[in-house]
Write an enzyme that holds these catalytic residues in place. Structure first.
Site, PDB file in Angstrom:
ATOM      1  N   SER A 237       0.829  -1.207   0.000  1.00 49.40           N
ATOM      2  CA  SER A 237       0.000   0.000   0.000  1.00 49.40           C
ATOM      3  C   SER A 237       0.860   1.252   0.000  1.00 49.40           C
ATOM      4  O   SER A 237       1.992   1.243   0.504  1.00 49.40           O
ATOM      5  CB  SER A 237      -0.925   0.001   1.225  1.00 49.40           C
ATOM      6  OG  SER A 237      -1.798   1.110   1.199  1.00 49.40           O
ATOM      7  N   ASP A 238       0.304   2.316  -0.565  1.00 50.47           N
ATOM      8  CA  ASP A 238       0.968   3.615  -0.550  1.00 50.47           C
ATOM      9  C   ASP A 238      -0.101   4.699  -0.506  1.00 50.47           C
ATOM     10  O   ASP A 238      -1.151   4.564  -1.157  1.00 50.47           O
ATOM     11  CB  ASP A 238       1.848   3.807  -1.782  1.00 50.47           C
ATOM     12  CG  ASP A 238       2.681   5.078  -1.693  1.00 50.47           C
ATOM     13  OD1 ASP A 238       3.527   5.160  -0.772  1.00 50.47           O
ATOM     14  OD2 ASP A 238       2.484   5.995  -2.511  1.00 50.47           O
ATOM     15  N   THR A 239       0.152   5.758   0.246  1.00 54.67           N
ATOM     16  CA  THR A 239      -0.811   6.841   0.403  1.00 54.67           C
ATOM     17  C   THR A 239      -0.154   8.172   0.067  1.00 54.67           C
ATOM     18  O   THR A 239       0.969   8.442   0.513  1.00 54.67           O
ATOM     19  CB  THR A 239      -1.365   6.888   1.840  1.00 54.67           C
ATOM     20  OG1 THR A 239      -2.004   5.638   2.140  1.00 54.67           O
ATOM     21  CG2 THR A 239      -2.377   8.008   2.013  1.00 54.67           C
TER      22      THR A 239
ATOM     23  N   GLY B 190      -3.193   3.632  -2.808  1.00 49.37           N
ATOM     24  CA  GLY B 190      -3.146   2.517  -3.740  1.00 49.37           C
ATOM     25  C   GLY B 190      -2.852   1.240  -2.957  1.00 49.37           C
ATOM     26  O   GLY B 190      -2.085   1.265  -1.988  1.00 49.37           O
TER      27      GLY B 190
END
Length: 215
Positions: free
Chosen positions: A87-89, A124
């Site tokens: 995940s990435d924010t 994502g």
């Protein structure tokens, strides 16, 4: 949402490809038995190349993290049944991506831009599920709108002095002191924390059900 599938989940080794304490907390709060193994791939995508496409940046970075950790774990024992979560924010304002501040001045400049405005938070996520020789994956993103109150320079400087902004995308954390800066949100609160919990559970259910149908 995952409760009916607890027995199925218990047969998997579930690994979060991130060192984020917020993501760890969110997933542990729903009683997901996760291991932590951060990706060792450098996150060096050019943010400027993704102007007006921040969701693609977040998804691509999540893909990189998940693929890297999955590749490492598949070479280890006890990884026949495996779920890897990447995940990435990112915070985006007027199409530009704002990551973690590089300095206190950078944090001040970022928060000054967000003051009194609405911006977007994109996360994502990539989930890879492996059951022996059968591997499935899904990638998706979630968007939440965040509405900031007008902030005086004194308020911004005092907040930066707490050091909370320095490891947060966009220079603030909604789950702590930074929540006092937020007038409201439209969308998933947990997404602003760093992980889109509801969408994640929906996709997990679909993956697990697909795996059951194939077995």
């Amino acid at each position: 949402m995952l409760e009916p599938l607890r027995e199925v989940l218990s047969t998997y080794r579930i690994v979060l490809a991130s060192a984020s304490p917020r993501r760890k907390e969110i997933l542990e709060n729903i009683r997901l038995p996760i291991e932590i193994l951060p990706s060792d791939v450098e996150e060096n995508l050019d943010k400027e190349a993704y102007k007006n496409r921040p969701q693609e940046y977040a998804m691509k970075t999540a893909d990189i993290k998940a693929d890297n950790v999955f590749g490492i774990l598949k070479l280890q024992p006890n990884s026949e049944k495996l779920i890897v979560i990447g995940s990435d924010t990112v915070v985006a304002f007027e199409g530009k991506i704002y990551g973690k501040p590089k300095s206190e001045q950078h944090a001040f400049d970022t928060l000054s831009k967000l003051s009194g405005q609405s911006h977007e938070v994109y996360s994502g996520v990539k989930i890879i599920q492996s059951n022996g020789n059968d591997t499935n994956s899904v990638s998706f993103y979630e968007k939440t709108e965040v509405h900031f109150s007008p902030l005086s320079p004194e308020t911004i400087k005092a907040y930066i002095a707490t050091q909370e902004p320095m490891d947060k995308a966009g220079g603030y954390g909604i789950q702590a002191i930074g929540g006092t800066l937020v007038r409201g949100i439209s969308g998933d609160y947990f997404n602003v924390m760093g992980f889109p919990l509801h969408s994640f559970c929906q996709h997990m259910v679909k993956l697990l059900q697909q795996g059951q149908q194939k077995s």
